[in-house]
Write an enzyme that holds these catalytic residues in place. Structure first.
Site, PDB file in Angstrom:
ATOM      1  N   ASP A 113       0.846  -1.191   0.000  1.00  0.00           N
ATOM      2  CA  ASP A 113       0.000   0.000   0.000  1.00  0.00           C
ATOM      3  C   ASP A 113       0.881   1.241   0.000  1.00  0.00           C
ATOM      4  O   ASP A 113       1.894   1.292   0.703  1.00  0.00           O
ATOM      5  CB  ASP A 113      -0.926   0.023   1.218  1.00  0.00           C
ATOM      6  N   GLU A 156      -8.851  -4.891  -4.124  1.00  0.00           N
ATOM      7  CA  GLU A 156     -10.167  -4.253  -4.111  1.00  0.00           C
ATOM      8  C   GLU A 156      -9.967  -2.884  -4.737  1.00  0.00           C
ATOM      9  O   GLU A 156      -9.802  -1.879  -4.063  1.00  0.00           O
ATOM     10  CB  GLU A 156     -10.686  -4.176  -2.669  1.00  0.00           C
ATOM     11  N   GLU A 165     -10.908   6.845  -9.991  1.00  0.00           N
ATOM     12  CA  GLU A 165      -9.601   6.756  -9.327  1.00  0.00           C
ATOM     13  C   GLU A 165      -8.568   5.987 -10.130  1.00  0.00           C
ATOM     14  O   GLU A 165      -7.399   5.983  -9.766  1.00  0.00           O
ATOM     15  CB  GLU A 165      -9.702   6.160  -7.917  1.00  0.00           C
TER      16      GLU A 165
END
Length: 395
Positions: A113, A156, A165
């Site tokens: 991330d 996801e 996005e």
């Protein structure tokens, strides 16, 4: 939870709804695999990632039981393809999907991330005594290094109206760089839908409210109220009763084969027949994603035919479930609500429709040239002997 790069620049940041994912990487043992050069990480990207380090967006996603339970069920459904395998979680957020994969027997999970929530994911992994299986990497998918190929990619990545996005590009980057041939991608397929809707309550609350405010005439506020309420797409929840026709399919995505340039501009035509007499207040987008194993991969031509502008009927007759039907996560108005809700394009002036009245036209969705995470939407439609155009920016 964030994946990859977008166009830079200062200005309007995307709405901080649900978190976007940060990506991860890997290659074959030894030398890292070659792949396309990563896009630059701009100041705009950094501000975007920072916005989604807030705990609130992750709390919202985890409290979305439809979303989280569907992912958990899909992971366990494919346990035979995950157990003993190497998994890459593109945009891990708090690490919940990575931990689900570890519970399913994954030999190793790379959880990546770009936002600072990755630091919390490290603590969560440690708290659950999974540090020997789940490796959290804090960085963009385009920048991290993993010295082995992966068997499974899970992410996801879906935004509002599926494509907002532009995170799917980061999943594609990870797939092309690290996924083994015949590997598993979850979710595997996605479909974006569009349908005309009626919603008198929304107009009453936002526009007609100004006709009489505590006995004071304020109708002069109505034009401004329409501009403020309906200029940009609105993310809200409607029900199946608001939908005037069967939806059309705007786009279908096969995550095994789709290429990033195909997402830059999507155009589809539609031809609706109203099922009842009611005012047309706008159009609604929603999506669903499927969790298919590699053996169910569709051909590139079949999977992406809607990206070429071909419309498909999404009526129940074409959506009947088979015995081996895949697990589906749906954001349709008639299904259980999710944090994605639906994305609505409201008209400034409603159009009165009769039963069986025709609405035809086209919709074009393109990535903004200024900010790649934004979407430009152009809706052209013909009804009651007149053409209309609705242009909006999802930002």
């Amino acid at each position: 939870m964030f994946a990859g790069g977008a166009d830079g620049g200062n200005g309007h940041l995307p709405r901080p709804r649900r978190a976007r994912r940060g990506g991860g990487g890997g290659g074959g043992m030894g030398s890292p695999p070659l792949g396309p050069p990563p896009p630059p990480c701009t100041d705009y990207d950094m501000a975007y990632f920072k916005a989604y380090s807030h705990i609130g967006v992750h709390e919202e996603m985890l409290k979305d039981h439809v979303r989280t339970n569907t992912y958990r069920n899909a992971i366990m459904h494919h346990q035979d393809l995950i157990s003993g395998k190497v998994v890459l979680d593109v945009g891990c957020g708090t690490g919940v999907l990575s931990i689900f994969c570890a519970f399913a027997g994954a030999a190793r999970v790379y959880a990546v991330d770009a936002s600072d929530i990755a630091l919390q994911a490290m603590e969560i992994v440690r708290e659950n005594e999974l540090s020997d299986k789940v490796i959290v990497l804090h960085g963009r998918i385009e920048d991290v290094e993993i010295e082995e190929k992966v068997d499974v990619i899970i992410s996801e990545w879906m935004g509002y109206m599926l494509l907002y996005e532009s995170m799917l590009g980061s999943v594609i980057f990870a797939r092309d760089k690290w996924l083994k041939p015949g590997g598993l991608i979850l979710p595997s397929h996605a479909s974006l839908y569009l349908a005309p809707i009626t919603n008198s309550h929304r107009y009453q609350d936002s526009v007609y409210f100004w006709q009489d405010v505590y006995g004071i005439k304020m109708s002069s506020m109505m034009p401004l109220a329409k501009q403020c309420a309906f200029m940009e797409p609105s993310v809200e929840t409607i029900s199946g009763e608001n939908v005037l026709t069967w939806p059309s399919v705007v786009a279908q995505v096969d995550c095994y084969t789709i290429q990033a340039p195909e997402l830059e501009t999507i155009t589809a035509t539609f031809n609706y027949t109203s099922m009842l007499q009611a005012p047309l207040h706008g159009f609604a987008f929603w999506f669903d994603v499927e969790f298919n194993g590699p053996v169910r991969q569709r051909s590139k031509k079949q999977a992406n035919q809607c990206l070429d502008g071909n419309t498909q009927d999404a009526s129940p007759s074409n959506k009947k479930k088979k015995a081996d039907a895949p697990i589906v996560l749906s954001t349709a108005p008639e299904d259980a609500p999710t944090h994605w809700q639906q994305t609505l394009l409201y008209l400034f002036e409603p159009i009165e429709l009769k039963k069986d009245q025709n609405i035809e036209g086209s919709v074009t969705i393109s990535q903004s040239q200024q900010h790649a995470r934004f979407l430009n939407i152009c809706l052209k439609y013909f009804t009651r002997d007149q053409w209309y155009v609705k242009e909006s920016v999802m930002k």
